[in-house]
Design a protein around this motif. Structure first.
Motif, mmCIF file in Angstrom:
data_model
loop_
_atom_site.group_PDB
_atom_site.id
_atom_site.type_symbol
_atom_site.label_atom_id
_atom_site.label_comp_id
_atom_site.label_asym_id
_atom_site.label_seq_id
_atom_site.Cartn_x
_atom_site.Cartn_y
_atom_site.Cartn_z
ATOM 1 N N UNK A 36 1.712 -3.787 13.177
ATOM 2 C CA UNK A 36 2.598 -3.174 13.555
ATOM 3 C C UNK A 36 2.410 -2.129 14.375
ATOM 4 N N UNK A 37 3.215 -1.333 15.247
ATOM 5 C CA UNK A 37 3.029 0.058 15.760
ATOM 6 C C UNK A 37 3.222 1.013 15.420
ATOM 7 N N UNK A 38 2.198 0.993 14.659
ATOM 8 C CA UNK A 38 2.258 2.492 13.377
ATOM 9 C C UNK A 38 0.719 3.307 13.361
ATOM 10 N N UNK A 39 1.398 4.048 13.273
ATOM 11 C CA UNK A 39 -0.480 4.755 13.018
ATOM 12 C C UNK A 39 0.008 6.623 12.653
ATOM 13 N N UNK A 40 -1.104 7.185 12.295
ATOM 14 C CA UNK A 40 -0.468 8.613 11.975
ATOM 15 C C UNK A 40 -2.058 9.337 11.626
ATOM 16 N N UNK A 41 -1.307 10.736 11.768
ATOM 17 C CA UNK A 41 -3.144 11.935 12.304
ATOM 18 C C UNK A 41 -3.124 12.624 10.415
ATOM 19 N N UNK A 60 8.315 1.446 10.317
ATOM 20 C CA UNK A 60 6.637 0.890 10.210
ATOM 21 C C UNK A 60 5.455 1.277 10.130
ATOM 22 N N UNK A 61 5.391 2.274 9.228
ATOM 23 C CA UNK A 61 4.497 3.504 8.546
ATOM 24 C C UNK A 61 4.161 3.033 7.156
ATOM 25 N N UNK A 62 6.010 2.852 6.649
ATOM 26 C CA UNK A 62 5.265 1.720 5.180
ATOM 27 C C UNK A 62 5.704 0.629 5.061
ATOM 28 N N UNK A 63 5.099 -0.518 6.196
ATOM 29 C CA UNK A 63 5.052 -1.630 6.177
ATOM 30 C C UNK A 63 3.224 -0.889 6.087
ATOM 31 N N UNK A 64 2.177 -0.602 6.968
ATOM 32 C CA UNK A 64 1.546 -0.431 6.615
ATOM 33 C C UNK A 64 0.732 0.639 5.067
ATOM 34 N N UNK A 65 1.219 1.868 4.652
ATOM 35 C CA UNK A 65 1.087 1.861 3.667
ATOM 36 C C UNK A 65 1.416 0.856 1.792
ATOM 37 N N UNK A 66 2.523 0.107 2.347
ATOM 38 C CA UNK A 66 2.751 -0.244 0.972
ATOM 39 C C UNK A 66 1.066 -1.712 1.366
ATOM 40 N N UNK A 67 1.402 -2.520 2.090
ATOM 41 C CA UNK A 67 -0.103 -3.531 2.832
ATOM 42 C C UNK A 67 -1.550 -2.318 1.569
ATOM 43 N N UNK A 68 -1.962 -1.308 2.738
ATOM 44 C CA UNK A 68 -3.028 -0.742 2.084
ATOM 45 C C UNK A 68 -2.745 0.025 0.031
ATOM 46 N N UNK A 69 -1.533 -0.107 -0.681
ATOM 47 C CA UNK A 69 -2.017 0.465 -1.751
ATOM 48 C C UNK A 69 -1.170 -1.227 -2.971
ATOM 49 N N UNK A 70 -0.358 -1.865 -1.722
ATOM 50 C CA UNK A 70 -0.111 -2.707 -2.399
ATOM 51 C C UNK A 70 1.324 -2.195 -3.285
#
Length: 425
Positions: A36-41, A60-70
């Motif tokens: 996923x093309x996503x990044x944060x600072x 795209x950030x939502x995708x990563x956040x939901x994967x990290x926290x389940x």
């Protein structure tokens, strides 16, 4: 968005064991894994955690956040519009919500869809990272203490992974990671079967590992299982099966573009099969290929964990094995000495095994005193290693030494008897 909601994301991050900086790093790794093309600072993370209301993450950030926290984004304290979220109850009982299933938007959120597992606790990427660390510890335990302690650890870990798969709630990405780890764990168990002399158990574990690796579509993981199957097949006298396994492993490794280290390991398995089949020419060709791959390993930037142990000393050992099995122990000795010298200190079990092999070959070559000195040196340093295969090699040396009378062999045999007796208690 309330002040209470604003604090939710920060609380989740701290519960997962992240600082703000380490979370940004973990976010980047997860984005790469999900493709996923996503990044944060750190600055953006602070805005999410402190502003009221916070800015809504991009899809795209939502995708990563939901994967990290389940969990769905809304449960992290964000105000999520309807088109970015959908929650449904099981249709079998519309009056009672037995579990919440997060139905992701088709497209960017597909990789983070919640798997329809049991109604238990959520299982996120932080939990996966913890289990991954314990799985990696199995390599260290096996190399330093032997397969028996590693086997005990693997049983506890398998119970935790299967419990999570069957009872927890998790995203598709987390579920795939759990299944991948289970496949790797079966591969470990196959090796423990080989090292423990439990060949049928090892073969059964290979079958489970191959099936699991196919389910998660991991050709490289299949390669790792096949190279263990080669050892099991050779041990059980099935050289035709060993040859087929290594051939299939070569095909898979080539198909996925595996690096020279993987091909080096497979060439050594080729040599092993040829040596046990009495094919000296085939063994020499395989060793020649291994040397070519060895010359390229310095440029290998992505070596799988299961192949990292292989190096020049393995080529020397395979060459020595070829000579020893061909009835030329004196030609084998210098290669075994080189293999013993070249092995790293973190491979205690392999180092002890190689030194016992050197002692055996020295004894066969008539170098009795040196053979006994080598074996005694092994006995001095292998007290913390529990490996049935290593113990079997010691017993073989003990039997061979019984046929050679002398002060050195008598003293060595006595020490070996003490070691063998101690291993039974």
């Amino acid at each position: 968005m309330t002040g209470r909601g604003v604090k939710r994301l920060a609380a989740l991050r701290r519960e997962a064991g992240y600082t703000q900086r380490s979370f940004v790093t973990a976010f980047g790794r997860e984005a790469v894994r999900l493709r996923v093309h996503a990044s944060i600072s750190v600055r953006q993370l602070r805005r999410w955690e402190c502003e009221d209301p916070p800015p809504l993450p991009h899809e795209s950030q939502q995708t990563v956040l939901e994967a990290l926290f389940g969990m769905p984004l809304a449960e992290m304290g964000f105000a999520v519009p309807p088109h970015r979220m959908s929650v449904s109850a099981p249709v079998s009982d519309a009056g009672e919500v037995k579990r919440r299933t997060f139905v992701a938007d088709v497209g960017a959120l597909a990789a983070a869809a919640l798997a329809p597992a049991g109604p238990g606790p959520r299982f996120g990427s932080a939990d996966v990272a913890h289990l991954r660390g314990r799985l990696d510890d199995l390599y260290r335990t096996d190399h330093k203490a032997g397969s028996m302690p590693a086997l005990k650890q693997s049983r506890r870990l398998e119970e935790q992974i299967t419990n999570a798969l069957g009872n927890a709630r998790y995203t598709d990405g987390v579920g795939r990671e759990l299944q991948t780890m289970l496949a790797e764990l079966h591969g470990h168990r196959a090796w423990y079967g080989y090292d423990g002399g439990c060949i049928e158990e090892g073969r059964a574990a290979c079958a489970e590992a191959l099936a699991a690796a196919q389910l998660v579509d991991s050709p490289l993981l299949q390669v790792s299982v096949l190279e263990t199957l080669v050892l099991l097949a050779v041990r059980s006298g099935r050289t035709w099966e060993a040859a087929s396994a290594v051939e299939q492993a070569h095909r898979l490794a080539t198909r996925v573009g595996a690096g020279p280290t993987v091909h080096l390991l497979l060439s050594l398995r080729d040599a092993n099969v040829a040596t046990h089949a009495g094919d000296s020419s085939g063994a020499r060709r395989a060793l020649s290929r291994a040397l070519r791959h060895l010359g390229k390993t310095d440029t290998d930037v992505d070596v799988p964990r299961w192949a990292r142990f292989v190096g020049p000393f393995e080529v020397d050992y395979a060459t020595a094995d070829m000579y020893a099995r061909a009835g030329q122990p004196r030609r084998a000795v210098p290669f075994l000495r080189s293999a013993v010298r070249g092995m790293g200190g973190d491979l205690a079990r392999n180092s002890a095994s190689y030194r016992v092999r050197l002692a055996q070959v020295l004894l066969t070559a008539g170098e009795v005193d040196e053979a006994c000195a080598e074996m005694c040196a092994v006995l001095d340093g292998c007290g913390g290693i529990s490996s049935p295969r290593l113990l079997a090699k010691m017993r073989a040396f003990q039997r061979a030494a019984a046929e050679v009378d002398g002060a050195a062999t008598r003293a060595c045999r006595e020490r070996l008897r003490e070691t063998v007796r101690g291993s039974r208690t």
